[in-house]
Design an enzyme around this catalytic site. Sequence first.
Site, PDB file in Angstrom:
ATOM      1  N   CYS A  47     -13.477   1.294   6.900  1.00 28.59           N
ATOM      2  CA  CYS A  47     -12.578   0.702   5.908  1.00 28.59           C
ATOM      3  C   CYS A  47     -12.457   1.594   4.676  1.00 28.59           C
ATOM      4  O   CYS A  47     -13.454   2.146   4.201  1.00 28.59           O
ATOM      5  CB  CYS A  47     -13.113  -0.651   5.453  1.00 28.59           C
TER       6      CYS A  47
ATOM      7  N   ILE B 142     -12.084   0.199  -2.164  1.00 29.58           N
ATOM      8  CA  ILE B 142     -11.321  -0.505  -3.195  1.00 29.58           C
ATOM      9  C   ILE B 142     -11.559   0.289  -4.476  1.00 29.58           C
ATOM     10  O   ILE B 142     -12.708   0.435  -4.910  1.00 29.58           O
ATOM     11  CB  ILE B 142     -11.795  -1.965  -3.307  1.00 29.58           C
TER      12      ILE B 142
ATOM     13  N   CYS C 168       0.825  -1.212   0.000  1.00 30.61           N
ATOM     14  CA  CYS C 168       0.000   0.000   0.000  1.00 30.61           C
ATOM     15  C   CYS C 168       0.857   1.260   0.000  1.00 30.61           C
ATOM     16  O   CYS C 168       0.352   2.359  -0.197  1.00 30.61           O
ATOM     17  CB  CYS C 168      -0.914   0.007   1.219  1.00 30.61           C
TER      18      CYS C 168
ATOM     19  N   LYS D  39      -9.954   6.817   2.939  1.00 30.07           N
ATOM     20  CA  LYS D  39     -11.349   6.494   3.257  1.00 30.07           C
ATOM     21  C   LYS D  39     -12.324   6.987   2.193  1.00 30.07           C
ATOM     22  O   LYS D  39     -13.174   6.224   1.739  1.00 30.07           O
ATOM     23  CB  LYS D  39     -11.705   7.086   4.637  1.00 30.07           C
TER      24      LYS D  39
ATOM     25  N   HIS E 192      -8.291   4.121  -2.379  1.00 23.08           N
ATOM     26  CA  HIS E 192      -6.947   3.598  -2.116  1.00 23.08           C
ATOM     27  C   HIS E 192      -6.511   2.628  -3.210  1.00 23.08           C
ATOM     28  O   HIS E 192      -6.384   1.438  -2.973  1.00 23.08           O
ATOM     29  CB  HIS E 192      -6.943   2.930  -0.727  1.00 23.08           C
TER      30      HIS E 192
END
Lengths: 134, 385
Positions: free
Chosen positions: B208, B211, B85, B330, B334
């Site tokens: 989370c 995606i 990441c 968020k 990401h």
Amino acid sequence: MKFGYVSWLPQTELVSKFIEELKNKRLMGTQCKQCAAKYLPPRAHCKCGSHEMEWFEAPKTGKILTYTLVTFGPESMAKYAPYIIAVAELDDGSRLLAHITGVTPKTLKVDMRVQVVSHHVTEDRIVYKFRPTE
Amino acid sequence: MTQKIGVIGIGHAKFGKRKDATIRELAHEAVKPALEDAGITTTDIDAAVIGVAGDEFAAQGSSGALIHDYIGMKNKPMFRVEAACATGSAGIRAAWSLIKAGLAETVLVVGAETMTQVGSPKATELMAKAGDTRWEYPFGITFPGFYALMATAHMHEYGTTREQLSMVSVKNHKYGVLNPYAHLQREVSLEEAVKSLTICHPLNLYDCCLISDGAAAVILANEEKAKKLCDTPVWITGLGSASDTMMISERQTLTSLTATRLAAEKAYRMARVSPDDIDVAVVHDCFTIAEIMAYEDLGFCKKGEGGKFIEEGQSYIGGERPVNMDGGLKAKGHPLGATGVSMTVEITRQLRGEANKRQVSGAEIGLSHNVGETGQYCFVHIYAR
């Protein structure tokens, strides 16, 4: 016999030996003969660079450090979800990540005393897991 | 004489579920505005560093070579970096090093990832495989799972609350609305965030990150070139990096990322600044607990007081240390390889005073913090006008 709910890595001699012992309810780690570092789960080589390792039997009791209830797992684990994963510190200070059973998210607490038990997932798969002592 | 190294061009593709583009078109979408921003063409660039974290998401091997060719870098030197990441920030660090070493005067850094085409269960699987595949992956631990283990420990040790976790999400969604490149442009209420679907207890859907597909590009140059080509270079004045154990069970602490603490110490020392000097920061909020730990590990507040820091609004514009004005991972999204490069883009905008409604007024010193996996990699960069 393979280790884990899911895995695909080739079985090394180290893992085969670990599994054999786990089948006999012994939890085995390795210790470096040079610097005395202990590894649980075991490693074939020490982080100090040494490959002179010897087996030791780890204690099978400890306490919960933290946990999570996995509701959405990876694709390959869908049939097992939901499951609770915890990290426990064993009585010799080594730490282990595994599933915990015999508790609910409501009864599970940090610092809860647990034991490590061998668990046959299927006929050809084995893991260690935590259960509350008592 | 020691030459400074600065950012002279930035570009950002729209993050989101991008069915209209593959990784090559997304890279182009970021590189084109970066070149225009610098007022140069690829012929003026000496080398490229390309960050793509995984091959399996896009079903494309050697994506570095693919992107490099597609954006017209012809026969120029290039390599790809990977740091999970934190891939994008590893790319910035590598490009900085190339210039420092004298191998290049201008370097293009491109970070890109397309993650949505495989679907969430598969994406979760692919990311889980970046854990220890011998001893931890076989238990079905996921990335949300790892951070949930840290959240449980943090809540137990410091009394961090469910509401405080959600407050991070509320803030980042609020600012995401102001970022036209963000994946999600919708505010959430505290109640909605607290009550959302549990993913890995105690973390829920709004804890989370998304995606996403996306790309970002940055052009770095040595001082001489930067001053010649650019009126407003943003200098990278400090770089720190550190690492940690692959297995989370080997960590000495579960309530802090040691790699963040060590990387930050190095970056502050090199830039000769302290946490109090940082006017604006972007931190790695892959999960809300990660942003709370980042406040503490970067020295924005005392250990254990990260929950209080967000509750008091200290990381909002107008607070003590504004954090993630771009919406963070968020709300912005990401796309792994793009994230670190996107962070440098945001800090550059802030220090140039070009962040519009999310501008931290008068910001002079900025910080970016990018974590790979669960702290196996960490990169902290410090920037100044």
